[in-house]
Write a protein that holds these residues in place. Sequence first.
Motif, PDB file in Angstrom:
ATOM      1  N   ASP A 281      36.378  25.705  90.527  1.00  0.00           N
ATOM      2  CA  ASP A 281      37.636  25.252  90.445  1.00  0.00           C
ATOM      3  C   ASP A 281      37.622  24.312  91.470  1.00  0.00           C
ATOM      4  O   ASP A 281      37.043  25.065  92.869  1.00  0.00           O
ATOM      5  CB  ASP A 281      39.373  25.781  90.914  1.00  0.00           C
ATOM      6  CG  ASP A 281      39.658  26.276  91.628  1.00  0.00           C
ATOM      7  OD1 ASP A 281      40.260  26.088  92.721  1.00  0.00           O
ATOM      8  OD2 ASP A 281      38.620  27.992  92.634  1.00  0.00           O
TER       9      ASP A 281
ATOM     10  N   THR B  49      42.142  30.086  84.530  1.00  0.00           N
ATOM     11  CA  THR B  49      43.206  29.170  84.096  1.00  0.00           C
ATOM     12  C   THR B  49      43.652  28.712  82.661  1.00  0.00           C
ATOM     13  O   THR B  49      43.552  28.424  81.629  1.00  0.00           O
ATOM     14  CB  THR B  49      42.377  27.519  84.844  1.00  0.00           C
ATOM     15  OG1 THR B  49      42.664  27.736  86.137  1.00  0.00           O
ATOM     16  CG2 THR B  49      43.020  26.593  84.222  1.00  0.00           C
TER      17      THR B  49
ATOM     18  N   LYS C  75      46.316  22.109  77.421  1.00  0.00           N
ATOM     19  CA  LYS C  75      46.951  21.454  79.183  1.00  0.00           C
ATOM     20  C   LYS C  75      46.127  22.175  80.097  1.00  0.00           C
ATOM     21  O   LYS C  75      46.707  22.850  81.002  1.00  0.00           O
ATOM     22  CB  LYS C  75      48.194  20.994  79.019  1.00  0.00           C
ATOM     23  CG  LYS C  75      48.942  21.423  77.403  1.00  0.00           C
ATOM     24  CD  LYS C  75      49.862  20.080  78.220  1.00  0.00           C
ATOM     25  CE  LYS C  75      50.638  19.432  77.121  1.00  0.00           C
ATOM     26  NZ  LYS C  75      51.216  18.043  76.591  1.00  0.00           N
ATOM     27  N   LYS C  76      45.240  21.710  80.211  1.00  0.00           N
ATOM     28  CA  LYS C  76      44.652  22.887  81.650  1.00  0.00           C
ATOM     29  C   LYS C  76      45.170  22.082  82.815  1.00  0.00           C
ATOM     30  O   LYS C  76      45.008  23.001  83.926  1.00  0.00           O
ATOM     31  CB  LYS C  76      42.630  21.866  81.957  1.00  0.00           C
ATOM     32  CG  LYS C  76      42.292  22.821  82.832  1.00  0.00           C
ATOM     33  CD  LYS C  76      40.532  22.563  82.693  1.00  0.00           C
ATOM     34  CE  LYS C  76      39.452  23.213  83.416  1.00  0.00           C
ATOM     35  NZ  LYS C  76      38.469  23.127  83.123  1.00  0.00           N
ATOM     36  N   GLY C  77      45.514  21.205  83.018  1.00  0.00           N
ATOM     37  CA  GLY C  77      46.101  20.471  84.068  1.00  0.00           C
ATOM     38  C   GLY C  77      47.578  21.011  84.922  1.00  0.00           C
ATOM     39  O   GLY C  77      47.109  21.752  85.969  1.00  0.00           O
TER      40      GLY C  77
ATOM     41  N   GLN D  35      45.852  24.388  85.659  1.00  0.00           N
ATOM     42  CA  GLN D  35      45.508  25.182  87.089  1.00  0.00           C
ATOM     43  C   GLN D  35      47.241  24.710  88.151  1.00  0.00           C
ATOM     44  O   GLN D  35      47.344  25.371  89.194  1.00  0.00           O
ATOM     45  CB  GLN D  35      45.017  23.691  87.947  1.00  0.00           C
ATOM     46  CG  GLN D  35      43.462  23.719  86.418  1.00  0.00           C
ATOM     47  CD  GLN D  35      42.165  22.764  87.625  1.00  0.00           C
ATOM     48  OE1 GLN D  35      42.835  21.645  87.293  1.00  0.00           O
ATOM     49  NE2 GLN D  35      41.009  22.925  87.240  1.00  0.00           N
ATOM     50  N   LYS D  36      48.075  23.751  88.156  1.00  0.00           N
ATOM     51  CA  LYS D  36      49.284  23.401  88.831  1.00  0.00           C
ATOM     52  C   LYS D  36      50.414  24.911  88.369  1.00  0.00           C
ATOM     53  O   LYS D  36      50.447  25.436  89.421  1.00  0.00           O
ATOM     54  CB  LYS D  36      50.163  22.792  88.144  1.00  0.00           C
ATOM     55  CG  LYS D  36      50.814  21.943  88.986  1.00  0.00           C
ATOM     56  CD  LYS D  36      52.248  20.823  88.843  1.00  0.00           C
ATOM     57  CE  LYS D  36      52.039  20.486  87.479  1.00  0.00           C
ATOM     58  NZ  LYS D  36      53.072  19.240  86.986  1.00  0.00           N
TER      59      LYS D  36
END
Length: 156
Positions: free
Chosen positions: A15, A27, A35-37, A40-41
């Motif tokens: 990452d 993740t 929705k990978k972002g 990660q958030k």
Amino acid sequence: MSRRNIAKKRNIYPDPLYNSKLITMLTVRILKNGKKGLAQKIIYQALDIIKNKTNNDPLEILEKAIRNATPLVEVKARRIGGSTYQVPMEVRAYRGTNLALRWISKFANNRAGHSMALKLANEIIDSSNENSQTIRKREETHRMAEANKAFAHYRY
């Protein structure tokens, strides 16, 4: 035996923030609808919560939680002569890590609360202290394997 091709093992890229492959694997477990972002958030927020609660390196706590949750043996169903036996098998390192991550994300999702980041952080902290649902799942898996040790000679 399957007549299909064997699936090729994909490269896992670390990452961007922590440069860790474990976080990338986590993740993928948290990911919903591509929705990978967002996934990660959630993980980065959970790691910040861990850092604030424990005053330790969150990556070390995550690694310890995964180490604690990784099973050494599991049972697999094997059909022999018309009856199905639960045969205990040793778990390879990669599969053990995957199982641990899957259990951590599943039991974090089942926790009570609003924020997924908070639920994930609490599950990771509890797993690193060895008193979470994930650890109970590992113990249950080990107990099943121990109970079916008599069928160990049916391994493939």
